[in-house]
Write an enzyme that holds these catalytic residues in place. Structure first.
Site, short mmCIF file in Angstrom:
data_model
loop_
_atom_site.label_atom_id
_atom_site.label_comp_id
_atom_site.label_asym_id
_atom_site.label_seq_id
_atom_site.Cartn_x
_atom_site.Cartn_y
_atom_site.Cartn_z
N HIS A 1 0.82 -1.22 0.00
CA HIS A 1 0.00 0.00 0.00
C HIS A 1 0.85 1.26 0.00
O HIS A 1 0.37 2.34 -0.35
CB HIS A 1 -1.01 -0.02 1.16
CG HIS A 1 -0.46 0.23 2.53
ND1 HIS A 1 -0.15 -0.78 3.41
CD2 HIS A 1 -0.19 1.37 3.18
CE1 HIS A 1 0.27 -0.27 4.54
NE2 HIS A 1 0.27 1.04 4.43
N GLY B 1 2.59 5.87 9.25
CA GLY B 1 3.96 6.30 8.97
C GLY B 1 4.94 5.17 9.18
O GLY B 1 5.98 5.10 8.54
N ASN B 2 4.58 4.26 10.11
CA ASN B 2 5.36 3.04 10.30
C ASN B 2 5.10 2.00 9.22
O ASN B 2 5.80 0.99 9.15
CB ASN B 2 5.07 2.40 11.66
CG ASN B 2 5.90 2.96 12.79
OD1 ASN B 2 5.37 3.45 13.78
ND2 ASN B 2 7.22 2.91 12.64
N SER B 3 4.07 2.22 8.41
CA SER B 3 3.79 1.27 7.33
C SER B 3 5.04 1.04 6.50
O SER B 3 5.68 2.00 6.04
CB SER B 3 2.67 1.79 6.43
OG SER B 3 1.43 1.76 7.09
N ASP C 1 1.31 -7.77 2.09
CA ASP C 1 1.45 -6.32 1.93
C ASP C 1 2.93 -5.93 1.78
O ASP C 1 3.54 -5.39 2.70
CB ASP C 1 0.82 -5.60 3.12
CG ASP C 1 0.49 -4.16 2.82
OD1 ASP C 1 1.00 -3.63 1.82
OD2 ASP C 1 -0.30 -3.56 3.57
N TRP D 1 -7.45 -3.57 9.54
CA TRP D 1 -7.47 -3.45 11.00
C TRP D 1 -8.08 -4.69 11.67
O TRP D 1 -8.53 -4.62 12.81
CB TRP D 1 -8.27 -2.21 11.45
CG TRP D 1 -7.72 -0.92 10.96
CD1 TRP D 1 -8.17 -0.19 9.90
CD2 TRP D 1 -6.62 -0.19 11.50
NE1 TRP D 1 -7.42 0.94 9.74
CE2 TRP D 1 -6.46 0.98 10.71
CE3 TRP D 1 -5.75 -0.39 12.57
CZ2 TRP D 1 -5.49 1.93 10.96
CZ3 TRP D 1 -4.77 0.55 12.81
CH2 TRP D 1 -4.64 1.69 12.02
N PHE E 1 2.55 -3.48 8.82
CA PHE E 1 1.62 -2.86 7.87
C PHE E 1 0.27 -2.49 8.46
O PHE E 1 -0.53 -1.81 7.81
CB PHE E 1 1.43 -3.75 6.64
CG PHE E 1 0.60 -4.99 6.85
CD1 PHE E 1 -0.77 -4.99 6.64
CD2 PHE E 1 1.21 -6.18 7.23
CE1 PHE E 1 -1.52 -6.15 6.81
CE2 PHE E 1 0.46 -7.34 7.40
CZ PHE E 1 -0.91 -7.32 7.19
N ASP E 2 -0.03 -2.89 9.69
CA ASP E 2 -1.35 -2.59 10.22
C ASP E 2 -1.37 -2.84 11.72
O ASP E 2 -0.36 -3.22 12.31
CB ASP E 2 -2.40 -3.48 9.53
CG ASP E 2 -3.79 -2.85 9.49
OD1 ASP E 2 -3.98 -1.79 10.12
OD2 ASP E 2 -4.69 -3.41 8.84
#
Length: 716
Positions: free
Chosen positions: A71, A647-649, A207, A199, A665-666
């Protein structure tokens, strides 16, 4: 006791420089590396961690190969997609450097090389007796001066604010402008489960994607050019194809964007009562318009694919916050925290030999509460103006007019975002717009926001906009007025927009383009709003640091370390691979999902439409050596109690030796509200397991050249 300041469980978004003070905790959790090595931003592993300007990524090869979330590469996929060749759905794999595709023009890679405290230099600029606006200007000018003294070709510097002005730090980053798309699995893997599973745990999403950084042949940063060469990082992460197991130590280094753990209880109350419900209603309406337009026009669906994904993610996040805050009693917790702080301050007196002036800090806290309450009166106006400003044509016209005005000033006096260093970003944004905006849909969205504008109190409206709208008091009249605006403008054409970026203020003012004429008329009102916002920011810059000083002193009195709210700067968080119980009486969720879960979820219809080749390989248990010996099968995603946020994604999840074992990723639904109050029992991050990534690359997409580049055996 202020839970937001304590290191309960594995809470904390720590700056690298803070980690040596946490050595005993890190070692107890299982870190094998010397914590002091994590403070060195130019050595392994920290210099391999990069920012994408909204996501995190990491170098994983000597040729500038970068791994991040699917993403996070969505913009690059969307930019390179058409209805006829939809790379979002089909995925993409470049077999050679020459086949790699330019990411969208605004994409950047930032490598943090130096962080230094500049708090004294900022504070020296603020003189006693300054009013709020003068304070804002003094801080702004000091920041710009520090940045200008730091920057050099190929680098970008920024002064980051911590604790609302309690600390200021100068961050120097190498800026790589040429970024290319290398590999992304198809949507049916990279977004398996779609927004339904967003979530949600258990999760089965691949991802991940790969980009590559390019520079000029001499190694210097350069805009996109066909003859640029792959960037050669000093260090890159080593992948551990064996992964991790339940109970193992893990840590994340990345660039978390925003948390609100030091906001007041009244600010949380406003979010619950107004902000989240209002944004849910607004985004739902806009999303409905976008999806309806996309159903009738495939080109619109492709152009707005990234916007739709962003809106749906935000909607689920907002609803998750509402649900989580209701169940966690976070508002009651914050009120209890503030009451404890107030009581503690009331007992602190320097005249009694103490180190804290409790009365002065308490006064600052009370003034902050009043300022916050005052700003809620303007929240609807601020929302409407911000929504207008986000629009494609509105924003394009604003950038052209504002840039022409700012170029008349010295560089230091220009508004942040319109200095010389920002001009290439503005150009790239204008070049990108044609692939992300449909004029007809953009017009519809402007009408929708203007309908909301007409409901504002008279004293909160913009005189120039009211003049332009005169007589357009209903939806039909609004539509006619806005249709004429678009018909009278040529800014939908990219070449025209780019040409206007070189225009002088006089030339822009003389234009008969409808959008530019309207924006020239609006600009004085918009600048007046900006001045008001700066005045308020100047007041907050005085009061937020006092609140942070009070919180810090209170925590220090209890022997507790303090970390700052996320602000987009480099942070490290650590924890353990573990599941969680959704409720107190639950037996708990296991920390891993497996390939068999993909088969169980598969329906053959998006978003649960796994590729047939994947289903067949799972049926055959053809896991090519990537299966976990503990699980006896292929892991897909795993949980950990890592303290992360947006932002950590794309952040690399590292094992005890600093090797990559997954990508964050989530998070889980029950922990969404941890941006306000951390819940150690139910805050869990979701990671894609490195073993699933490598298996998909090898077995399904035949990306073995990339495995070889990363020194990963095709079948470990």
């Amino acid at each position: 006791m202020l839970a937001a300041t304590s290191a309960s469980a594995d809470e904390g978004m720590w700056q690298p420089s803070q980690l040596p003070a946490l050595s005993s905790t890190l070692k107890a959790r299982g870190l094998a590396l010397d914590p002091n090595t994590l403070t060195n931003l130019t050595s392994y592993p920290m210099d391999a961690i990069v920012s994408l300007g909204g996501c995190t990524a990491s170098f994983v090869s000597p040729d500038g190969l970068i791994v991040t979330n699917h993403h996070c590469a969505y913009g690059a996929l969307q930019y390179n997609s058409t209805p006829q060749q939809n790379r979002i759905d089909d995925g993409f794999l470049a077999h050679t450097f020459d086949e790699e595709l330019r990411a969208e023009p605004t994409q950047r890679v930032y490598v943090t090389e130096q962080i230094s405290d500049v708090t004294p230099r900022i504070n020296e600029a603020v003189k006693p007796g300054m009013d709020a606006y003068a304070r804002y200007v003094a801080i702004d000018q000091a920041r710009k001066s520090i940045v200008q003294g730091c920057e050099q070709p190929g680098y970008r510097c920024d002064v980051y604010t911590f604790g609302g002005g309690y600390r200021y730090q100068l961050v120097k980053q190498r800026e790589i402008q040429d970024v290319r798309l290398v590999y992304a699995p198809p949507r049916s893997i990279g977004k398996f489960g779609g927004d339904i599973d967003n979530w949600v745990w258990p999760r089965h999403t691949g991802d991940f994607s790969f980009l590559r950084a390019y520079v000029a042949k001499d190694g210097s940063a350069a805009p996109y050019a066909k003859d640029n060469v792959p960037y050669r990082p000093t260090h890159w992460l080593t992948l551990n194809p064996k992964g991790v197991e339940a109970g193992d130590f893990v840590m994340v280094a990345g660039y978390p964007g925003h948390t609100d753990r030091y906001r007041l209880a009244s600010e949380l109350q406003n979010a619950i009562d107004w902000y989240y419900p209002t944004m849910i209603a607004l985004l739902t309406d806009e999303l409905g318009m976008i999806e309806a337009a996309g159903q009738s026009n495939p080109d619109v669906a492709v152009k707005y694919a990234a916007t739709v994904a962003s809106y749906k993610n935000a909607l689920k996040n907002f609803q998750g916050n509402l649900d989580g805050l209701a169940h966690s009693r976070a508002l009651e917790t914050k009120r209890t925290q503030e009451a404890a702080l107030d009581k503690w301050l009331s007992h602190q007196s320097m005249s009694d030999g103490g180190k804290v002036n409790g009365a002065a800090l308490a006064t600052g806290v009370q003034r902050l509460r009043k300022l916050v309450d005052d700003q809620t009166l303007l929240r609807e106006r601020d929302l409407v103006v911000s929504q207008l400003a986000r629009g494609g044509m509105f924003h394009a016209a604003y950038q052209i007019v504002r840039l022409a005005q700012e170029k008349q000033k010295s560089n230091l006096d220009r508004e942040d975002g319109y200095q010389q260093r920002d001009e290439v970003r503005i150009l790239n944004a204008q070049q990108r717009l044609e692939r992300q905006m449909d004029p007809a849909l953009d017009r519809q969205l402007v009408v929708y926001v203007l309908e909301r504008y007409l409901k504002l109190p008279a004293d909160q409206r913009l005189p120039a906009l009211d003049t332009w709208l005169a007589g357009a008091n209903d939806a039909a009249a609004l539509e006619r007025r806005v249709a004429a605006l678009y018909a009278g403008s040529k800014l939908a054409d990219t070449a025209t927009r780019v040409k206007w970026l070189d225009a002088t203020d006089e030339q822009v003012r003389a234009s008969d383009d409808a959008w530019l004429k309207l924006m020239v008329a609006l600009m004085p009102d918009l600048l007046a709003l900006e001045r008001h916002d700066k005045t308020v920011a100047g007041e907050f810059a005085s009061l937020r640091p006092r609140y942070m000083a009070a919180v810090t002193a209170f925590a220090s009195a209890q022997g507790k370390p303090v970390y700052f709210d996320a602000n987009g700067s480099l942070r490290v968080t650590f924890g353990t691979v573990q599941g969680y119980a959704r409720h107190d009486d639950d037996v708990g969720e296991a920390p891993f999902t497996t390939a068999e879960g993909i088969v169980r979820k598969n329906t053959g219809t998006a978003p649960f439409d796994a590729p047939p080749a994947e289903l067949k390989a799972i049926e055959d248990k053809a896991y090519d050596g990537y299966a976990s010996p503990t699980l006896g099968t292929l892991p897909v995603n795993f949980l950990a109690d890592l303290d992360i946020t947006g932002g950590n994604s794309g952040s690399p999840v590292l094992d005890k030796d600093g090797h990559l074992v997954g990508l964050a990723f989530d998070g889980v639904w029950e922990g969404v509200s941890s941006g306000w109050v951390f819940d150690p029992e139910r805050t869990r991050s979701i990671q894609v397991d490195v073993r699933y990534m490598l298996w998909v690359m090898h077995r399904l997409d035949h990306a073995d050249t990339l495995l070889k580049e990363m020194s990963v055996p095709a079948e470990p």
